[in-house]
Motif scaffolding. Structure first.
Motif, PDB file in Angstrom:
ATOM      1  N   ALA A 168       0.834  -1.204   0.000  1.00  0.00           N
ATOM      2  CA  ALA A 168       0.000   0.000   0.000  1.00  0.00           C
ATOM      3  C   ALA A 168       0.867   1.252   0.000  1.00  0.00           C
ATOM      4  O   ALA A 168       0.623   2.199  -0.740  1.00  0.00           O
ATOM      5  CB  ALA A 168      -0.926  -0.008   1.209  1.00  0.00           C
ATOM      6  N   SER A 202      -5.932   1.075   1.619  1.00  0.00           N
ATOM      7  CA  SER A 202      -5.346  -0.211   1.220  1.00  0.00           C
ATOM      8  C   SER A 202      -4.736  -0.932   2.414  1.00  0.00           C
ATOM      9  O   SER A 202      -4.805  -2.155   2.511  1.00  0.00           O
ATOM     10  CB  SER A 202      -4.250  -0.031   0.172  1.00  0.00           C
ATOM     11  OG  SER A 202      -4.651   0.863  -0.798  1.00  0.00           O
ATOM     12  N   ARG A 287     -11.904  -0.432   0.193  1.00  0.00           N
ATOM     13  CA  ARG A 287     -10.981  -0.282  -0.927  1.00  0.00           C
ATOM     14  C   ARG A 287     -11.619   0.532  -2.042  1.00  0.00           C
ATOM     15  O   ARG A 287     -11.013   1.417  -2.612  1.00  0.00           O
ATOM     16  CB  ARG A 287     -10.580  -1.670  -1.442  1.00  0.00           C
ATOM     17  CG  ARG A 287      -9.491  -1.626  -2.479  1.00  0.00           C
ATOM     18  CD  ARG A 287      -8.944  -3.004  -2.741  1.00  0.00           C
ATOM     19  NE  ARG A 287      -9.997  -3.939  -3.062  1.00  0.00           N
ATOM     20  CZ  ARG A 287      -9.941  -5.234  -2.825  1.00  0.00           C
ATOM     21  NH1 ARG A 287      -8.889  -5.746  -2.244  1.00  0.00           N
ATOM     22  NH2 ARG A 287     -10.918  -6.034  -3.156  1.00  0.00           N
ATOM     23  N   THR A 291     -10.227   4.560  -1.782  1.00  0.00           N
ATOM     24  CA  THR A 291      -8.973   4.586  -2.502  1.00  0.00           C
ATOM     25  C   THR A 291      -8.906   5.848  -3.347  1.00  0.00           C
ATOM     26  O   THR A 291      -9.815   6.134  -4.124  1.00  0.00           O
ATOM     27  CB  THR A 291      -8.816   3.343  -3.388  1.00  0.00           C
ATOM     28  OG1 THR A 291      -8.887   2.208  -2.536  1.00  0.00           O
ATOM     29  CG2 THR A 291      -7.471   3.354  -4.087  1.00  0.00           C
TER      30      THR A 291
END
Lengths: 294, 270
Positions: A168, A202, A287, A291
């Motif tokens: 990540a 992440s 996610r 993100t």
């Protein structure tokens, strides 16, 4: 010209098209395999356990009488276990990943630590159980309590948390860090206000997936001597406890003695599976939702 | 910000100096930079003057970006980099200065707009916050004046709290300029700031550079020779890690003393 050439080739073409179609079928079958097995599993545990699932079952105490047995103790055990595993894995996991990705120079120490983390990720969970028994239960004298179990499971999933957090951090565009450094930010200022916020979704996704593995683990807890007996509800991390997989394990073992235990095991499996699906679902949600595309 | 103010020599009294030769802002002598075994800059002696726009031109790989990034020591983000020689920012030995302090005086704008994934407001307020400004009213003032200096205020004043990623590329680049200006640097280093922009946005950034040079010294690396000719006062031509020629922009483009410069500015290579 084209027509005269076509006849010798047409059989080859037919063969190639056939190979093409069968390849598609083969790969499709491979992909279906997992889903079919999953389906069989779901049908089997729901047919055995669904009718035993009730509010009384969820909130009840452990009992040797199948009709009165419940899983509240195991649910609370899992809760307290997470109260140990979550902070330990987040702090140590993100901390190691930040050190490895952002501080350590590409050198021998880094390679050494990285290789060790890779090796630890491959160690069977029962070996972690033996480690936990030796260190936490016996040497440190915790006994078979939540703290010992939680630390053992933390060790088990830490390599996964570290590696996924490293990935990540690595995927944060270096231009963002550069922008911060160019404004006179120190490394720590850059990490805490630019790099970590971008990487956090992440990191959390990886951590949640690892946690769901910890929740489902049985082998190391068997070694630690975690019971599934008539014990009081755990009220803190220094209490004795049990968790759902242990409960399922003992009920399945004793199904030979009391036939209805099989239904209890199936019902508890449904609860365990649903909680794991919820955890994985929340990881996917995190996610997709948070993100940041840069 | 008081520490920054104290650190800055008395440059605000520069009205007097205008008739004299401009003061040096960067002086490099015998500056060498290596990336591992690659000798990227070879004995660079160069003086860059205050309140001018200095353009650095040259073909790809000539070391112009490396030179620019040495001036705020961003080259050091590559661990394989080695630097020797002397480089001064005003009177400070910049190679041994505290980088955090140097970079709060020497701002940088990158080739590709790189706003933070934060709101427009937070992008601009990031620098002042880093350096300890917490008061909302003060931050509001800084954000407004920086966006005005970057000619972006009118376009974004009604959506300061929306994401910087919603802006166009040209606006993002001007936001990055505003972000650099928010900590009141005395120099702005620009690394091909318009190469990722369309002609209209490029034009806006160029106009902005003309405005900004009243308050800050600008060093700009550019691939675009017309751009260097349009906006700069002085131009340095780099080739293979060396300075071939350095002087008034007009002279470099119209009466270059080296045939290499002549060939490059007239598009015969590069």
């Amino acid at each position: 010209m084209l027509h005269t050439r076509q006849s010798p080739n047409s059989s080859r073409i037919r063969f190639r098209l056939l190979a093409d179609r069968s390849a598609k079928i083969m790969f499709g079958a491979a992909a279906l395999f997992g889903i079919v097995i999953m389906g069989i599993l779901l049908v089997r545990i729901t047919s055995e356990g669904l009718s035993w699932l009730s509010l009384d079952f969820l909130t009840g105490r452990f009992s040797t009488t199948p009709e009165r047995a419940g899983i509240m103790g195991a649910v609370l055990g899992t809760f307290w276990l997470l109260a140990v595993v979550v902070p330990v894995t987040m702090l140590v996991g993100i901390g190691s990943a930040v050190y490895l990705e952002l501080y350590s120079k590409n050198g021998k120490i880094r390679t050494f630590i990285q290789t060790n983390i890779g090796n630890l990720a491959g160690v069977p969970s029962i070996v972690f159980g033996i480690l936990g028994l030796t260190v936490f239960v016996r040497a440190l004298g915790f006994g078979s309590v939540v703290l010992a179990g939680g630390l053992t499971l933390s060790l088990l999933i830490l390599p996964i948390v570290i590696v996924s957090a490293q990935e990540a951090l690595r995927s944060v565009p270096h231009q963002l860090g550069d922008a911060s450094y160019a404004l006179g930010a120190s490394k720590w200022q850059t990490i805490q206000s630019v790099i970590l916020p971008v990487a956090l979704p992440s990191i959390l996704t990886g951590a949640i997936l690892a946690l769901s593995r910890a929740i489902g683990e049985t082998a190391p807890l068997v070694v630690l001597g975690i019971p599934a007996l008539l014990i009081p509800f755990p009220g803190g991390i220094l209490d004795r406890f049990t968790v759902l997989p242990m409960q399922i394990y003992y009920w399945t073992l004793d199904a030979a003695l009391v036939a209805d235990y099989a239904h209890l095991a199936a019902a508890a499996s449904i609860v365990l599976l649903i909680s794991l699906f919820l955890l994985n679902g929340s990881a996917i949600y995190l996610r997709n939702k948070y993100t940041i595309k840069a | 910000m008081t520490t920054l103010t104290n650190y800055r020599p008395a440059t605000r009294l520069r009205v007097v100096a205008q008739t004299e030769a401009p003061a040096a802002i960067f002086t490099t002598e015998g500056l060498n930079v290596w990336y591992g075994d690659t000798h990227a800059l070879k004995n660079i002696d160069l003086t860059i003057y205050e309140n001018e726009v200095t353009a650095i031109i040259g073909p790809s790989g000539c070391g112009k970006s490396t030179y620019l990034k040495t001036l705020n020591r961003m080259v050091e983000t590559d661990p394989a980099v080695r630097i020797d020689g002397t480089a001064k920012f005003k009177e400070t030995d910049l190679l041994h200065a505290t980088v955090e302090r140097l970079r709060s005086e020497v701002g940088m704008v990158f080739q590709k707009p790189n706003p933070f994934p934060k709101s427009i407001y937070d992008n601009v307020a990031y620098g002042p916050k880093l350096h300890g400004i917490r008061k909302k009213a003060m931050l509001d003032d800084i954000v407004e004046s920086s966006l005005k200096k970057a000619a972006l205020w009118d376009e974004v004043k009604d959506r300061l709290s929306s994401s910087a990623f919603g802006l166009s590329g040209g606006q993002q680049q001007r936001l990055c300029i505003a972000r650099s200006l928010a900590i009141e640097p005395s120099v702005l280093l620009m690394d091909e700031p318009t190469s990722a922009l369309d002609p209209v946005s490029t034009n806006k950034v160029e106009e902005l550079i003309g405005e900004l040079k009243k308050d800050v010294s600008i060093v700009i690396v550019t691939h675009n020779m017309q751009q260097a000719a349009r906006i700069s006062d002085r131009t340095a031509f780099f080739l293979h890690g060396e300075v071939v020629e350095y002087g008034q922009t007009e002279a470099i483009f119209e009466r270059p003393s080296s045939h290499l410069t002549d060939d490059y500015v007239n598009g015969r290579f590069g």
